[in-house]
Design a protein around this motif. Structure first.
Motif, short mmCIF file in Angstrom:
data_model
loop_
_atom_site.label_atom_id
_atom_site.label_comp_id
_atom_site.label_asym_id
_atom_site.label_seq_id
_atom_site.Cartn_x
_atom_site.Cartn_y
_atom_site.Cartn_z
N ASN A 289 -11.90 2.39 -7.33
CA ASN A 289 -11.99 1.87 -5.97
C ASN A 289 -10.84 2.46 -5.15
O ASN A 289 -9.69 2.44 -5.57
N GLU A 290 -11.16 2.96 -4.00
CA GLU A 290 -10.17 3.62 -3.14
C GLU A 290 -9.08 2.66 -2.66
O GLU A 290 -7.90 3.01 -2.62
N LEU A 291 -9.48 1.43 -2.33
CA LEU A 291 -8.50 0.44 -1.88
C LEU A 291 -7.51 0.12 -2.99
O LEU A 291 -6.30 0.03 -2.74
N ASP A 292 -7.99 -0.05 -4.21
CA ASP A 292 -7.11 -0.32 -5.34
C ASP A 292 -6.11 0.81 -5.53
O ASP A 292 -4.93 0.57 -5.84
N ALA A 293 -6.54 2.03 -5.36
CA ALA A 293 -5.65 3.18 -5.51
C ALA A 293 -4.54 3.16 -4.46
O ALA A 293 -3.37 3.44 -4.77
N VAL A 294 -4.90 2.79 -3.24
CA VAL A 294 -3.90 2.71 -2.16
C VAL A 294 -2.90 1.59 -2.47
O VAL A 294 -1.68 1.77 -2.34
N VAL A 295 -3.42 0.43 -2.87
CA VAL A 295 -2.54 -0.70 -3.19
C VAL A 295 -1.62 -0.34 -4.35
O VAL A 295 -0.41 -0.60 -4.30
N ASP A 296 -2.16 0.29 -5.39
CA ASP A 296 -1.34 0.70 -6.53
C ASP A 296 -0.23 1.65 -6.12
O ASP A 296 0.86 1.64 -6.70
N LYS A 297 -0.49 2.44 -5.12
CA LYS A 297 0.50 3.42 -4.66
C LYS A 297 1.61 2.76 -3.83
O LYS A 297 2.78 3.08 -4.00
N ILE A 298 1.25 1.84 -2.93
CA ILE A 298 2.25 1.31 -2.01
C ILE A 298 2.89 0.00 -2.48
O ILE A 298 3.97 -0.35 -2.01
N PHE A 299 2.26 -0.71 -3.40
CA PHE A 299 2.79 -2.01 -3.78
C PHE A 299 4.19 -1.96 -4.38
O PHE A 299 5.05 -2.77 -4.01
N PRO A 300 4.49 -1.02 -5.29
CA PRO A 300 5.87 -0.96 -5.82
C PRO A 300 6.92 -0.76 -4.72
O PRO A 300 7.99 -1.36 -4.76
N GLU A 301 6.58 0.04 -3.72
CA GLU A 301 7.52 0.24 -2.61
C GLU A 301 7.66 -1.04 -1.79
O GLU A 301 8.76 -1.38 -1.35
N TYR A 302 6.56 -1.73 -1.59
CA TYR A 302 6.60 -3.01 -0.88
C TYR A 302 7.52 -4.00 -1.60
O TYR A 302 8.39 -4.63 -0.98
N VAL A 303 7.35 -4.13 -2.90
CA VAL A 303 8.17 -5.05 -3.70
C VAL A 303 9.64 -4.65 -3.61
O VAL A 303 10.52 -5.50 -3.42
N SER A 304 9.91 -3.37 -3.73
CA SER A 304 11.28 -2.87 -3.66
C SER A 304 11.90 -3.15 -2.29
O SER A 304 13.06 -3.59 -2.19
N THR A 305 11.15 -2.90 -1.24
CA THR A 305 11.64 -3.15 0.12
C THR A 305 11.91 -4.64 0.34
O THR A 305 12.94 -5.01 0.91
N MET A 306 11.02 -5.48 -0.14
CA MET A 306 11.22 -6.93 0.00
C MET A 306 12.50 -7.35 -0.73
O MET A 306 13.29 -8.14 -0.20
N ARG A 307 12.71 -6.83 -1.92
CA ARG A 307 13.91 -7.16 -2.69
C ARG A 307 15.16 -6.66 -1.96
O ARG A 307 16.15 -7.39 -1.84
N ASP A 308 15.11 -5.42 -1.45
CA ASP A 308 16.25 -4.85 -0.72
C ASP A 308 16.59 -5.66 0.52
O ASP A 308 17.76 -5.75 0.91
N MET A 309 15.58 -6.25 1.14
CA MET A 309 15.79 -7.04 2.36
C MET A 309 16.05 -8.51 2.05
O MET A 309 16.18 -9.33 2.97
N ASN A 310 16.11 -8.83 0.74
CA ASN A 310 16.35 -10.21 0.33
C ASN A 310 15.31 -11.14 0.96
O ASN A 310 15.66 -12.19 1.50
N SER A 311 14.05 -10.71 0.91
CA SER A 311 12.97 -11.43 1.58
C SER A 311 11.89 -11.84 0.58
O SER A 311 11.76 -11.25 -0.50
N LEU A 312 11.12 -12.82 0.98
CA LEU A 312 9.98 -13.29 0.20
C LEU A 312 8.75 -13.28 1.07
O LEU A 312 8.83 -13.53 2.28
N ASP A 313 7.60 -13.03 0.46
CA ASP A 313 6.36 -13.21 1.20
C ASP A 313 5.74 -14.55 0.80
O ASP A 313 6.32 -15.30 0.01
#
Length: 89
Positions: free
Chosen positions: A1-25
């Protein structure tokens, strides 16, 4: 699935950015307390002693993570009241 591929690609960066910003979703607002209580049983004990009764509104909308949070808060305590709308279940 194309959407899953996009999510798999950007999610680690999202998690890292959230951690760097000391933020929670929104999901973290439930997941992190579960992790805290499971990792530090004294935290669970504190809240189980602090609150004698628990009430969950809109119970029909409870997801698995929210259910796990509720179970962690309750422990062996059975003082639980749930309110749901059978027309929405």
């Amino acid at each position: 699935n194309e959407l899953d591929a996009v999510v798999d690609k950007i999610f680690p960066e999202y998690v890292s950015t959230m951690r760097d910003m000391n933020s929670l979703d929104f999901d973290d607002l439930i997941l992190k307390p579960i992790e805290l209580m499971q990792g530090f049983p004294e935290v669970s004990d504190y809240y189980r002693k602090k609150f004698q009764y628990f009430m969950v509104d809109e119970f029909q909308d409870t997801n698995q993570t929210q259910y796990e949070f509720m179970k962690e808060l309750l422990g062996n305590n059975q003082n639980l009241c749930v309110v749901g709308d059978d027309d929405q279940s």
